[in-house]
Write a protein that holds these residues in place. Structure first.
Motif, PDB file in Angstrom:
ATOM      1  N   ASP A  31       0.830  -1.210   0.000  1.00 40.24           N
ATOM      2  CA  ASP A  31       0.000   0.000   0.000  1.00 40.24           C
ATOM      3  C   ASP A  31       0.868   1.265   0.000  1.00 40.24           C
ATOM      4  OD1 ASP A  31      -2.298  -1.516  -0.020  1.00 40.24           O
ATOM      5  OD2 ASP A  31      -2.676  -1.316   2.151  1.00 40.24           O
ATOM      6  N   ALA A  32       1.939   1.252   0.785  1.00 43.28           N
ATOM      7  CA  ALA A  32       2.833   2.412   0.817  1.00 43.28           C
ATOM      8  C   ALA A  32       3.512   2.603  -0.531  1.00 43.28           C
ATOM      9  CB  ALA A  32       3.883   2.233   1.917  1.00 43.28           C
ATOM     10  N   ARG A  33       3.917   1.515  -1.140  1.00 41.51           N
ATOM     11  CA  ARG A  33       4.551   1.586  -2.463  1.00 41.51           C
ATOM     12  C   ARG A  33       3.561   2.109  -3.505  1.00 41.51           C
ATOM     13  NH1 ARG A  33       5.513  -2.119  -6.851  1.00 41.51           N
ATOM     14  NH2 ARG A  33       7.533  -1.672  -7.791  1.00 41.51           N
ATOM     15  N   LYS A  34       2.340   1.608  -3.446  1.00 38.02           N
ATOM     16  CA  LYS A  34       1.303   2.058  -4.376  1.00 38.02           C
ATOM     17  C   LYS A  34       1.066   3.559  -4.223  1.00 38.02           C
ATOM     18  CE  LYS A  34      -3.580   1.335  -5.401  1.00 38.02           C
ATOM     19  NZ  LYS A  34      -4.786   0.596  -5.019  1.00 38.02           N
ATOM     20  N   LYS A  35       1.042   4.033  -2.994  1.00 41.72           N
ATOM     21  CA  LYS A  35       0.836   5.464  -2.743  1.00 41.72           C
ATOM     22  C   LYS A  35       1.990   6.291  -3.310  1.00 41.72           C
ATOM     23  CE  LYS A  35       0.132   8.836   0.869  1.00 41.72           C
ATOM     24  NZ  LYS A  35       0.478   9.187   2.218  1.00 41.72           N
ATOM     25  N   ARG A  36       3.228   5.866  -3.083  1.00 41.22           N
ATOM     26  CA  ARG A  36       4.399   6.591  -3.606  1.00 41.22           C
ATOM     27  C   ARG A  36       4.389   6.640  -5.125  1.00 41.22           C
ATOM     28  NH1 ARG A  36       7.165   3.518   0.042  1.00 41.22           N
ATOM     29  NH2 ARG A  36       8.083   2.272  -1.610  1.00 41.22           N
ATOM     30  N   ILE A  37       4.087   5.520  -5.745  1.00 43.05           N
ATOM     31  CA  ILE A  37       4.051   5.463  -7.214  1.00 43.05           C
ATOM     32  C   ILE A  37       2.936   6.356  -7.744  1.00 43.05           C
ATOM     33  CG2 ILE A  37       3.570   3.956  -9.182  1.00 43.05           C
ATOM     34  CD1 ILE A  37       5.078   1.736  -7.625  1.00 43.05           C
ATOM     35  N   GLY A  38       1.776   6.325  -7.095  1.00 38.69           N
ATOM     36  CA  GLY A  38       0.661   7.186  -7.506  1.00 38.69           C
ATOM     37  C   GLY A  38       1.004   8.661  -7.377  1.00 38.69           C
ATOM     38  N   GLU A  39       1.670   9.037  -6.290  1.00 38.74           N
ATOM     39  CA  GLU A  39       2.067  10.437  -6.099  1.00 38.74           C
ATOM     40  C   GLU A  39       3.096  10.866  -7.144  1.00 38.74           C
ATOM     41  OE1 GLU A  39       3.392  10.472  -2.056  1.00 38.74           O
ATOM     42  OE2 GLU A  39       1.363  10.617  -1.255  1.00 38.74           O
ATOM     43  N   ALA A  40       4.022   9.983  -7.475  1.00 45.31           N
ATOM     44  CA  ALA A  40       5.023  10.311  -8.494  1.00 45.31           C
ATOM     45  C   ALA A  40       4.360  10.519  -9.851  1.00 45.31           C
ATOM     46  CB  ALA A  40       6.085   9.210  -8.574  1.00 45.31           C
ATOM     47  N   HIS A  41       3.410   9.665 -10.193  1.00 44.86           N
ATOM     48  CA  HIS A  41       2.715   9.824 -11.477  1.00 44.86           C
ATOM     49  C   HIS A  41       1.840  11.077 -11.494  1.00 44.86           C
ATOM     50  CE1 HIS A  41       4.004   6.312 -13.691  1.00 44.86           C
ATOM     51  NE2 HIS A  41       3.943   5.625 -12.579  1.00 44.86           N
ATOM     52  N   ALA A  42       1.224  11.393 -10.374  1.00 41.18           N
ATOM     53  CA  ALA A  42       0.421  12.619 -10.288  1.00 41.18           C
ATOM     54  C   ALA A  42       1.316  13.848 -10.442  1.00 41.18           C
ATOM     55  CB  ALA A  42      -0.331  12.669  -8.961  1.00 41.18           C
ATOM     56  N   ALA A  43       2.502  13.815  -9.840  1.00 42.91           N
ATOM     57  CA  ALA A  43       3.433  14.940  -9.976  1.00 42.91           C
ATOM     58  C   ALA A  43       3.907  15.072 -11.423  1.00 42.91           C
ATOM     59  CB  ALA A  43       4.626  14.760  -9.032  1.00 42.91           C
TER      60      ALA A  43
END
Length: 184
Positions: A31-43
């Motif tokens: 879940d933490a990895r998914k959140k980091r990847i999602g934030e990177a793609h949003a940025a």
């Protein structure tokens, strides 16, 4: 019968232990990895949106004449307001890009992409802060932005086809920025 019961009991206990261990140790990391990847793609998506804002505002500002004797004072004032608004959009976009460069640039696998994103953000912001004439700023900013947008967000074949030209254009424009006096 006792042999079958034993097998079913062991299988049930194994399934429960596995589910608990997965829920306690594996799922939170995923879940933490998914959140980091999602934030990177949003940025990255926001970076792309800001590149588009810079390009379109520069195009609009360069296409709009500074003044026309046929304009009425009301139209002149309205267009001056639009120019200021578009310049503010460019200023806001470059400010965001330099303030958030670590969120969108650090995730690219290739070092050249990281360097290009960081170099672009710094150059674009310094250009907006410089005392150059507005038309020079807009021209240089468009020359910096187009190759960066194409290399990061263009179709894969345009990235490959224009990589050398884009890199050369970016480097030449950057050298021009560093070599040119910044006064009026």
């Amino acid at each position: 019968m006792p042999n079958t019961l034993w097998t079913i009991s062991v299988a049930a206990v194994t399934a429960v232990v596995t589910a608990i261990a997965t829920g306690l140790f594996v799922t939170p990391r995923l879940d933490a990895r998914k959140k980091r990847i999602g934030e990177a793609h949003a940025a990255r998506d926001t970076f792309n949106a800001h590149l588009g804002t810079v390009l379109s505002a520069c195009t609009r500002l360069r296409a709009l004449p500074a003044d026309d004797p046929a304009w009425t004072p009301v139209l002149r004032e309205r267009l001056r307001g639009e120019r200021e608004r578009w310049l503010q959009q460019v200023d806001d976009a470059t400010r965001w890009m330099v303030d958030h460069v670590e969120t969108y640039a650090g995730g690219w696998a290739l070092r050249r992409h990281i360097e290009l994103a960081v170099g672009y953000a710094g150059c674009a912001r310094m250009l907006m802060l410089s005392e150059r004439q507005e038309c020079t700023k807009l021209e240089l900013l468009a020359m910096l932005t187009l190759p960066v947008q194409r290399q990061f967000f263009g179709f894969w074949w345009s990235r490959l086809r224009y990589y050398g030209d884009d890199r050369r254009t970016f480097d030449e424009t950057r050298a021009r920025l560093l070599g040119e006096p910044t006064g009026p």
